[in-house]
Design an enzyme around this catalytic site. Structure first.
Site, mmCIF file in Angstrom:
data_model
loop_
_atom_site.group_PDB
_atom_site.id
_atom_site.type_symbol
_atom_site.label_atom_id
_atom_site.label_comp_id
_atom_site.label_asym_id
_atom_site.label_seq_id
_atom_site.Cartn_x
_atom_site.Cartn_y
_atom_site.Cartn_z
ATOM 1 N N VAL B 15 0.950 -1.314 -0.276
ATOM 2 C CA VAL B 15 -0.365 0.760 -0.585
ATOM 3 C C VAL B 15 0.945 1.158 0.478
ATOM 4 C CG1 VAL B 15 -1.525 1.439 1.414
ATOM 5 C CG2 VAL B 15 -1.698 -1.483 1.367
ATOM 6 N N LYS B 107 -6.868 -0.983 9.663
ATOM 7 C CA LYS B 107 -8.158 -1.713 10.479
ATOM 8 C C LYS B 107 -7.817 -2.507 11.846
ATOM 9 C CE LYS B 107 -9.012 -5.638 9.041
ATOM 10 N NZ LYS B 107 -7.888 -5.071 7.934
ATOM 11 N N VAL B 134 -11.939 -0.164 5.630
ATOM 12 C CA VAL B 134 -13.025 -0.382 5.652
ATOM 13 C C VAL B 134 -12.709 -0.786 4.109
ATOM 14 C CG1 VAL B 134 -15.541 -0.854 5.872
ATOM 15 C CG2 VAL B 134 -14.076 -0.115 7.576
ATOM 16 N N ILE B 138 -14.386 1.487 -2.082
ATOM 17 C CA ILE B 138 -16.104 1.704 -1.646
ATOM 18 C C ILE B 138 -15.306 2.942 -0.575
ATOM 19 C CG2 ILE B 138 -18.644 1.169 -0.683
ATOM 20 C CD1 ILE B 138 -17.739 -1.640 -1.173
ATOM 21 N N LYS B 207 -14.462 -4.634 10.918
ATOM 22 C CA LYS B 207 -15.125 -3.910 9.631
ATOM 23 C C LYS B 207 -16.305 -3.422 10.647
ATOM 24 C CE LYS B 207 -12.437 -5.666 5.451
ATOM 25 N NZ LYS B 207 -11.665 -6.347 4.814
ATOM 26 N N GLY B 304 -6.678 -4.174 -2.498
ATOM 27 C CA GLY B 304 -6.006 -4.005 -3.463
ATOM 28 C C GLY B 304 -5.117 -2.991 -3.855
#
Lengths: 427, 427
Positions: B15, B107, B134, B138, B207, B304
């Site tokens: 990331v 998270k 989370v 989205i 989450k 991802g």
């Protein structure tokens, strides 16, 4: 440390009444969580003595003069929920020129004059928010602004007209005719007395125009999109498609390919495997494909007074925060559109065909023009790629209806033979 | 009029590398559209000489001292993408105490220590953003904050673990066994070498804990949720359910009823008609039901590196804007949770039953205990409401697996007879 914002409102119809009601019901929560108090100073209406479904807060002035609201030096934020084009445009223009932030739900106006108004807001250093103009229950414009800020959107595909989706869903599910389904939608309050713009695709086109500005920084016009409505879709087409694993949807699409933006508003076949095919009734859904995020789908109610009023209120809060913090004025300058605009129907793509022609004739067509034809059920077929010329020739028989399959476009030119003339004559 | 923000980063794994790459690729766009330039001053890593997949901008310091980043008076914004619990918590705490804004994708940390850190950020007047924690693709936390600000959320139901969803989708679609599907997921990079937290439901629970804070202002604990994973789900159950119109999904749910919040993380059956049933593979989906908006569904990739890095970057831009404008610090105080917490399995509800028992025996059960049993296909049944006691008794036979049907809960107590003991003995 509560900041009071003086608010003026234009219009007190369904959405306006909903905003007044939600503003008053949520007042304590807004003050506690946002540090804001919205004082509704004045509301402009057409007829001062018309019956109202909502009672105004004590001290709120009712006026029949729009100017009394948009030029009032006390008022900092104007909510435009009266609709209309010319009058609303003049009102918003005046409000912005008087340094007021503006929140509007006026889709037709934003679609046709949005760029002018946005530029004016930028010049005046004012906020102009209009989340409720597209898919009232889906925060799609804010999401495109915030979550795709550095991403590159490749395509947008939306079921963004609740009336058309309700009618198509009902035809598919209950077997009602188009007329029956439309009348049922009108009785249920999901279709207007004059549903022309909804079933004809103009409403979806307006929304696609607004979405495309946010997704691609590109303006479209109704002339470029040339929407096709759902008035010619039959119940048997809906049901044959459903039996074969497709849902007919009025889809509004814009997709970037190279330096072209391809667009379409038309009934298309969406495969059962896609979540978008499950957006039924008056629900709206917007699917976005982008480089970094990939595939996303946002669904929610497209309209309805509470969802729309909620959306307007979110914009009011956002504008209010920026007034409180002294940070208003557009922070986000979308790129000026540099894409050419084309329509999907200029590309070869796959179709569902519905026809009364005998299967032998259809087989002849396919044979002679070298496209494959997969029989789905009596009188319905799935094609491989058809060129625009082939499609036009098939449709010229008037015995064939072709519904494009979503995402079946051939981006690279394919060599496809036109249908031999004699086949057309033979019909 | 560009403002430069000095940034420090903790971690340079997948990331982190994605963030560095996107930051540098989008630098011009961010400057043009946001008026911001992010200068990556220092990155803290475990091993200074480890091989890197990304090249750092000229002038960026590499250090193996976290403190060098979080206490550096030059640094205004810290991006924590190193993971871990204790170390990350200490690092973020120090950063906040030194007045820095913090963006994290951690998270596990936010689920377990989020409230403490949020309170600290409030006290220090700093921003703490963690949208990427989370459903990376989205923007669900921002949407809950902005679009549901004055709305009342009634329920949240999420497919929020990509590994579990990939495995269940593959078992249903390809007929792979659980082990085969899991190994395929590992090969494809969709499951970790140790997938315990994913397939066991702990990751989805974390989450859900975060989502519930935003949706209900209510904290949950892992002990309250008691997640059930997917390790006992069989391919035949997936496929029998699918044949009967249900998709088995690891669903994380929280639903308000009166002053109780009911929660569940478990495999449940989602009806084919719902868009949520079409969220397949590594996609995530969060369905929200609220008073004003009604039903909404947001879907996108759950993880991802590009989607997660994009999400981190959106938070970085939001925090940067607030630093530029001098408006940072939490504007939105969610209500302190006042709801009692219960689990869905304490309520009567409908189930899909999978069993090797003869149908006559099943009919006996149903007859004697007065619940209806609809045969779906060989060995699978759909029940009317079962009470928790009935369910426990059926499961005690060990020959029956029961999967709850989503949204089939009986909120009102129903009178249901326990199974007669002799039936249990008869097996």
């Amino acid at each position: 440390m509560t900041t009071t914002i003086e608010v003026g409102m234009l219009g007190l119809g369904t959405v306006g009444s909903g905003v007044v009601e939600r503003l008053s019901r949520a007042a304590v929560k807004i003050e506690q969580t946002q540090g804001l108090r919205f004082h509704l100073a004045t509301v402009a209406v057409n007829h001062l003595n018309a019956p109202r479904t909502v009672s105004l807060p004590l001290g709120t002035q009712l006026t029949d003069s729009i100017d009394a609201v948009v030029t009032d030096p006390q008022i900092q934020l104007v909510i435009e929920v009266m609709g209309t084009l010319t009058t609303a445009k003049r009102a918003i223009t005046t409000a912005l020129k008087h340094g007021k932030s503006v929140v509007t739900a006026n889709k037709d106006l934003i679609a046709t004059a949005g760029e002018t108004l946005v530029r004016l807001a930028q010049r005046e250093g004012c906020d102009l928010f209009y989340e409720a103009s597209v898919a009232g229950g889906i925060p799609i414009l804010r999401t495109l602004t915030d979550s795709y800020a550095t991403d590159t959107v490749q395509s947008v595909a939306g079921i963004i007209n609740g009336t058309a989706n309700y009618v198509l869903s009902a035809m598919t599910r209950t077997g009602q005719t188009y007329e029956q389904a439309l009348r049922a939608a009108q009785r249920a309050g999901y279709a207007e007395a004059d549903p022309t713009n909804d079933v004809g695709g103009l409403d979806a086109t307006y929304k696609l125009i607004i979405l495309s500005r946010f997704a691609f920084g590109q303006s479209l016009t109704v002339e470029q999109v040339r929407p096709v409505g759902i008035t010619a879709v039959t119940t048997s087409q809906c049901q044959l498609a459903a039996t074969s694993g497709w849902q007919l949807k009025l889809l509004a699409q814009a997709q970037r390919h190279g330096n072209q933006l391809y667009c379409r508003v038309a009934p298309v076949a969406v495969g059962d495997g896609r979540a978008l095919s499950r957006v039924n009734g008056v629900q709206n859904g917007v699917a976005i494909s982008s480089q970094a995020i990939g595939e996303s789908l946002y669904t929610g109610p497209g309209a309805g007074s509470t969802a729309t009023a909620n959306s307007v209120l979110n914009d009011v809060i956002a504008a209010g925060q920026r007034l409180r913090l002294g940070t208003r004025g557009p922070a986000f300058n979308r790129n000026a559109g540099q894409l050419g605009v084309k329509r999907f129907d200029q590309l070869p793509q796959a179709y569902l065909l519905f026809t009364t022609l005998p299967s032998a004739v259809m087989a002849d067509y396919a044979n002679e023009a070298h496209f494959s034809l997969k029989p789905l059920s009596r009188g319905s077929y799935q094609t491989s790629t058809l060129s625009p010329v082939q499609l036009a020739q098939l449709q010229a028989t008037r015995a064939i209806t072709a519904i494009p399959i979503a995402d079946s476009v051939a981006w690279e030119p394919v060599s496809v033979a036109p249908l031999p003339i004699r086949t057309n004559i033979a019909i």
